[in-house]
Design a protein around this motif. Structure first.
Motif, PDB file in Angstrom:
ATOM      1  N   TRP A 157       0.853  -1.188   0.000  1.00 46.82           N
ATOM      2  CA  TRP A 157       0.000   0.000   0.000  1.00 46.82           C
ATOM      3  C   TRP A 157       0.889   1.237   0.000  1.00 46.82           C
ATOM      4  O   TRP A 157       1.803   1.351   0.819  1.00 46.82           O
ATOM      5  CB  TRP A 157      -0.893   0.010   1.242  1.00 46.82           C
ATOM      6  CG  TRP A 157      -1.878  -1.119   1.307  1.00 46.82           C
ATOM      7  CD1 TRP A 157      -1.604  -2.440   1.516  1.00 46.82           C
ATOM      8  CD2 TRP A 157      -3.298  -1.021   1.163  1.00 46.82           C
ATOM      9  NE1 TRP A 157      -2.758  -3.175   1.516  1.00 46.82           N
ATOM     10  CE2 TRP A 157      -3.821  -2.335   1.312  1.00 46.82           C
ATOM     11  CE3 TRP A 157      -4.178   0.037   0.939  1.00 46.82           C
ATOM     12  CZ2 TRP A 157      -5.182  -2.600   1.234  1.00 46.82           C
ATOM     13  CZ3 TRP A 157      -5.534  -0.222   0.871  1.00 46.82           C
ATOM     14  CH2 TRP A 157      -6.026  -1.529   1.003  1.00 46.82           C
TER      15      TRP A 157
ATOM     16  N   ILE B 178       3.444   0.548   3.031  1.00 49.04           N
ATOM     17  CA  ILE B 178       3.415  -0.516   4.019  1.00 49.04           C
ATOM     18  C   ILE B 178       2.987  -1.816   3.350  1.00 49.04           C
ATOM     19  O   ILE B 178       2.066  -1.830   2.532  1.00 49.04           O
ATOM     20  CB  ILE B 178       2.465  -0.151   5.184  1.00 49.04           C
ATOM     21  CG1 ILE B 178       2.437  -1.269   6.218  1.00 49.04           C
ATOM     22  CG2 ILE B 178       1.077   0.171   4.675  1.00 49.04           C
ATOM     23  CD1 ILE B 178       1.661  -0.895   7.475  1.00 49.04           C
TER      24      ILE B 178
ATOM     25  N   GLN C 229       1.262  -5.393   3.496  1.00 46.84           N
ATOM     26  CA  GLN C 229       0.224  -6.054   4.278  1.00 46.84           C
ATOM     27  C   GLN C 229      -0.281  -7.291   3.538  1.00 46.84           C
ATOM     28  O   GLN C 229      -0.180  -7.383   2.319  1.00 46.84           O
ATOM     29  CB  GLN C 229      -0.944  -5.100   4.550  1.00 46.84           C
ATOM     30  CG  GLN C 229      -0.520  -3.791   5.213  1.00 46.84           C
ATOM     31  CD  GLN C 229      -1.695  -3.009   5.747  1.00 46.84           C
ATOM     32  OE1 GLN C 229      -2.269  -3.337   6.771  1.00 46.84           O
ATOM     33  NE2 GLN C 229      -2.059  -1.962   5.028  1.00 46.84           N
TER      34      GLN C 229
ATOM     35  N   LYS D 224      -9.486  -2.836   6.990  1.00 42.13           N
ATOM     36  CA  LYS D 224      -8.510  -2.826   8.076  1.00 42.13           C
ATOM     37  C   LYS D 224      -7.138  -2.397   7.580  1.00 42.13           C
ATOM     38  O   LYS D 224      -6.440  -1.609   8.235  1.00 42.13           O
ATOM     39  CB  LYS D 224      -8.438  -4.214   8.712  1.00 42.13           C
ATOM     40  CG  LYS D 224      -7.489  -4.302   9.895  1.00 42.13           C
ATOM     41  CD  LYS D 224      -7.504  -5.701  10.512  1.00 42.13           C
ATOM     42  CE  LYS D 224      -6.554  -5.787  11.702  1.00 42.13           C
ATOM     43  NZ  LYS D 224      -6.552  -7.146  12.311  1.00 42.13           N
ATOM     44  N   ALA D 225      -6.748  -2.899   6.424  1.00 42.84           N
ATOM     45  CA  ALA D 225      -5.453  -2.531   5.856  1.00 42.84           C
ATOM     46  C   ALA D 225      -5.440  -1.057   5.437  1.00 42.84           C
ATOM     47  O   ALA D 225      -4.448  -0.353   5.646  1.00 42.84           O
ATOM     48  CB  ALA D 225      -5.134  -3.427   4.666  1.00 42.84           C
TER      49      ALA D 225
ATOM     50  N   LYS E  65      -7.231   1.355   6.741  1.00 45.39           N
ATOM     51  CA  LYS E  65      -7.202   2.159   7.964  1.00 45.39           C
ATOM     52  C   LYS E  65      -5.785   2.241   8.524  1.00 45.39           C
ATOM     53  O   LYS E  65      -5.358   3.296   9.001  1.00 45.39           O
ATOM     54  CB  LYS E  65      -8.129   1.551   9.013  1.00 45.39           C
ATOM     55  CG  LYS E  65      -9.610   1.784   8.759  1.00 45.39           C
ATOM     56  CD  LYS E  65     -10.472   1.019   9.747  1.00 45.39           C
ATOM     57  CE  LYS E  65     -10.196   1.431  11.173  1.00 45.39           C
ATOM     58  NZ  LYS E  65     -11.096   0.716  12.127  1.00 45.39           N
ATOM     59  N   ARG E  66      -5.067   1.152   8.461  1.00 42.88           N
ATOM     60  CA  ARG E  66      -3.704   1.157   8.977  1.00 42.88           C
ATOM     61  C   ARG E  66      -2.833   2.133   8.193  1.00 42.88           C
ATOM     62  O   ARG E  66      -2.023   2.865   8.767  1.00 42.88           O
ATOM     63  CB  ARG E  66      -3.112  -0.251   8.911  1.00 42.88           C
ATOM     64  CG  ARG E  66      -1.760  -0.377   9.594  1.00 42.88           C
ATOM     65  CD  ARG E  66      -1.211  -1.783   9.494  1.00 42.88           C
ATOM     66  NE  ARG E  66       0.080  -1.883  10.152  1.00 42.88           N
ATOM     67  CZ  ARG E  66       0.932  -2.894   9.979  1.00 42.88           C
ATOM     68  NH1 ARG E  66       0.601  -3.902   9.182  1.00 42.88           N
ATOM     69  NH2 ARG E  66       2.103  -2.913  10.594  1.00 42.88           N
ATOM     70  N   LEU E  67      -3.003   2.158   6.877  1.00 40.84           N
ATOM     71  CA  LEU E  67      -2.241   3.091   6.052  1.00 40.84           C
ATOM     72  C   LEU E  67      -2.593   4.536   6.404  1.00 40.84           C
ATOM     73  O   LEU E  67      -1.700   5.380   6.564  1.00 40.84           O
ATOM     74  CB  LEU E  67      -2.505   2.829   4.576  1.00 40.84           C
ATOM     75  CG  LEU E  67      -1.861   3.819   3.599  1.00 40.84           C
ATOM     76  CD1 LEU E  67      -0.337   3.752   3.685  1.00 40.84           C
ATOM     77  CD2 LEU E  67      -2.323   3.545   2.167  1.00 40.84           C
TER      78      LEU E  67
ATOM     79  N   LYS F  65      -3.832   5.783   9.188  1.00 38.78           N
ATOM     80  CA  LYS F  65      -3.344   6.134  10.519  1.00 38.78           C
ATOM     81  C   LYS F  65      -1.849   6.430  10.489  1.00 38.78           C
ATOM     82  O   LYS F  65      -1.373   7.377  11.122  1.00 38.78           O
ATOM     83  CB  LYS F  65      -3.640   5.002  11.503  1.00 38.78           C
ATOM     84  CG  LYS F  65      -5.105   4.868  11.872  1.00 38.78           C
ATOM     85  CD  LYS F  65      -5.327   3.717  12.847  1.00 38.78           C
ATOM     86  CE  LYS F  65      -6.780   3.580  13.244  1.00 38.78           C
ATOM     87  NZ  LYS F  65      -7.001   2.434  14.183  1.00 38.78           N
ATOM     88  N   ARG F  66      -1.087   5.614   9.751  1.00 36.32           N
ATOM     89  CA  ARG F  66       0.358   5.856   9.619  1.00 36.32           C
ATOM     90  C   ARG F  66       0.624   7.187   8.933  1.00 36.32           C
ATOM     91  O   ARG F  66       1.520   7.938   9.326  1.00 36.32           O
ATOM     92  CB  ARG F  66       1.005   4.722   8.829  1.00 36.32           C
ATOM     93  CG  ARG F  66       1.303   3.456   9.631  1.00 36.32           C
ATOM     94  CD  ARG F  66       1.763   2.336   8.711  1.00 36.32           C
ATOM     95  NE  ARG F  66       2.922   2.717   7.926  1.00 36.32           N
ATOM     96  CZ  ARG F  66       4.171   2.312   8.170  1.00 36.32           C
ATOM     97  NH1 ARG F  66       4.418   1.527   9.200  1.00 36.32           N
ATOM     98  NH2 ARG F  66       5.168   2.673   7.383  1.00 36.32           N
TER      99      ARG F  66
ATOM    100  N   LYS G 241      -0.108  10.140  11.294  1.00 37.99           N
ATOM    101  CA  LYS G 241       0.931  10.244  12.319  1.00 37.99           C
ATOM    102  C   LYS G 241       2.224  10.786  11.739  1.00 37.99           C
ATOM    103  O   LYS G 241       2.890  11.635  12.354  1.00 37.99           O
ATOM    104  CB  LYS G 241       1.168   8.868  12.948  1.00 37.99           C
ATOM    105  CG  LYS G 241       2.215   8.871  14.052  1.00 37.99           C
ATOM    106  CD  LYS G 241       2.373   7.484  14.673  1.00 37.99           C
ATOM    107  CE  LYS G 241       3.415   7.502  15.786  1.00 37.99           C
ATOM    108  NZ  LYS G 241       3.581   6.153  16.403  1.00 37.99           N
TER     109      LYS G 241
ATOM    110  N   ALA H  56     -12.528   3.300   5.164  1.00 43.20           N
ATOM    111  CA  ALA H  56     -11.486   3.736   6.090  1.00 43.20           C
ATOM    112  C   ALA H  56     -11.498   5.250   6.255  1.00 43.20           C
ATOM    113  O   ALA H  56     -11.333   5.766   7.365  1.00 43.20           O
ATOM    114  CB  ALA H  56     -10.121   3.277   5.579  1.00 43.20           C
TER     115      ALA H  56
END
Length: 234
Positions: free
Chosen positions: A94, A107, A109, A115-116, A118-120, A122-123, A126, A146
């Motif tokens: 991703w 990233i 995954q 879920k994947a 959302k993780r991207l 959030k990263r 941040k 997401a």
């Protein structure tokens, strides 16, 4: 945050040669054996396995020292994912780039779902410190789901034709993957892409560089930044 200077202690070769070998490997679509051959042409006898160890040891630390583009709330994030086979299993890389093609984050995954996605996101939030002005993706529904949970107020455009910038960002890594005959582990892919994209970002020409002189000056500045990150400036 100030990082400690790169230490080349207990290495037989001078820092300039080590840094040059690492730069060749991550900057161009070259295999380890081709880097070995290019160094031999300059009278430097070193094995491709040594080049590999240099790349693994010094590449990540050099990448952390490279200058990063200052995040802006006016940025546009282009998000996309590409499938990569590792040991016979499908994984997804991703990636997010901005309106200038600068790689913001990526990233690896095993999933291609909400879920994947959302993780991207959030990263990205941040790492960038602020949300974008707009988010552009293809038609994959996971992005919309997401975005509603992570950045509900951000404009989202979902259209394959608008996302060429993100899709084209996969091409350089695809060339490297073929040259390297694939990646052997998820961790190896993640480590390689983090350095590869950091070096590529440094040398990507801005849209304002229209003349040959501007291009030449940009490359000189990029080389100076790389040498500073590698700690080889006299």
């Amino acid at each position: 945050m100030n990082l400690p200077a790169t230490s080349y202690k207990r290495h037989r070769f001078p820092p300039q040669i080590i840094a040059h070998a690492v730069w060749l490997y991550f900057r161009f679509p070259l295999s380890l054996r081709l880097v070995e051959e290019m160094l031999l042409k300059r009278g430097i006898v070193v094995s491709y396995e040594t080049v590999r160890r240099w790349a693994m040891k010094f590449g990540p630390s050099h990448a952390r020292r490279l200058r990063r583009k200052t995040p802006s709330p006016r940025d546009i994030w282009h998000l996309d994912e590409v499938v990569i086979s590792i040991a016979g299993q499908q994984h997804w890389l991703w990636r997010a780039v901005d309106q200038d093609g600068y790689v913001l984050d990526e990233i690896v995954q095993t999933r291609r779902d909400t879920k994947a996605a959302k993780r991207l996101l959030k990263r990205l939030l941040k790492r960038q410190g602020c949300p974008p002005r707009r988010m552009i993706t293809d038609k994959l529904g996971s992005y919309a789901a997401a975005r509603r949970q992570i950045m509900p107020r951000i404009e989202h455009r979902s259209h394959k034709g608008l996302n060429n910038r993100a899709e084209n960002s996969h091409l350089p890594l695809g060339k490297r993957e073929r040259m390297m005959q694939g990646f052997r582990s998820v961790g190896g892919l993640q480590r390689f892409t983090s350095v590869f994209s950091a070096v590529r970002n440094l040398f990507v020409l801005p849209h304002s560089s229209q003349s040959a002189l501007a291009t030449h000056l940009h490359r000189l500045q990029a080389m100076a930044a790389w040498k500073a990150a590698a700690g080889v400036i006299a």
